[in-house]
Design a protein around this motif. Structure first.
Motif: not given
Length: 142
Positions: A109-120
């Motif tokens: 979940e934490l990795l997905n949150a970091v990945a979503d932030k990068k996509e933004e």
């Protein structure tokens, strides 16, 4: 996470900060002495190694083995992302927001949150398709 583990994490962080401040003071002493350049580099390298060991020790205390393995595999592929996740985990542990060891599911979940932030943060360039330029059409009528 119980109080004993938090106390260990805090103690390791305190030792890390003490080593960092002592290393900075010792560097100044060596350079003003006039000849210990390689000694300062060795000391800086040793200090970095101690900091990394303290960091790994804290991560081992807050991660379950499966989560630590996953983070290690991620480090092989994307070292910067693994470092970001580690920093965030350490920050959460130091602020007392982690109540128990982080599981593999929580790490995902934490990795997905970091990945979503990068996509933004990505920049998208869109180009106009087929904007008309009448000058080019004249060249075809030869």
């Amino acid at each position: 996470m119980d109080d004993a583990e938090l106390a260990k994490i805090r103690q390791a962080r305190l030792e890390q900060l003490k080593a960092a401040s002592a290393g900075a003071g010792a560097k100044g002493g060596l350079s003003s002495g006039g000849g210990g350049g390689s000694g300062g580099q060795e000391q800086a390298q040793q200090q970095r190694q101690q900091q990394e060991e303290a960091r790994q020790s804290m991560l081992n205390q807050i991660l379950e083995p499966e989560a630590a393995d996953r983070l290690g595999r991620i480090r092989l592929v994307k070292e910067q992302r693994a470092t970001e996740v580690e920093n965030r985990l350490l920050m959460l542990a130091q602020s007392g927001q982690l109540r128990q060891k982080v599981t593999e599911v929580q790490l995902k979940e934490l990795l997905n949150a970091v990945a979503d932030k990068k996509e933004e943060e990505k920049i998208v360039v869109s180009r106009r398709k087929g904007w008309e330029d009448d000058d080019d059409d004249d060249l075809l009528d030869l």
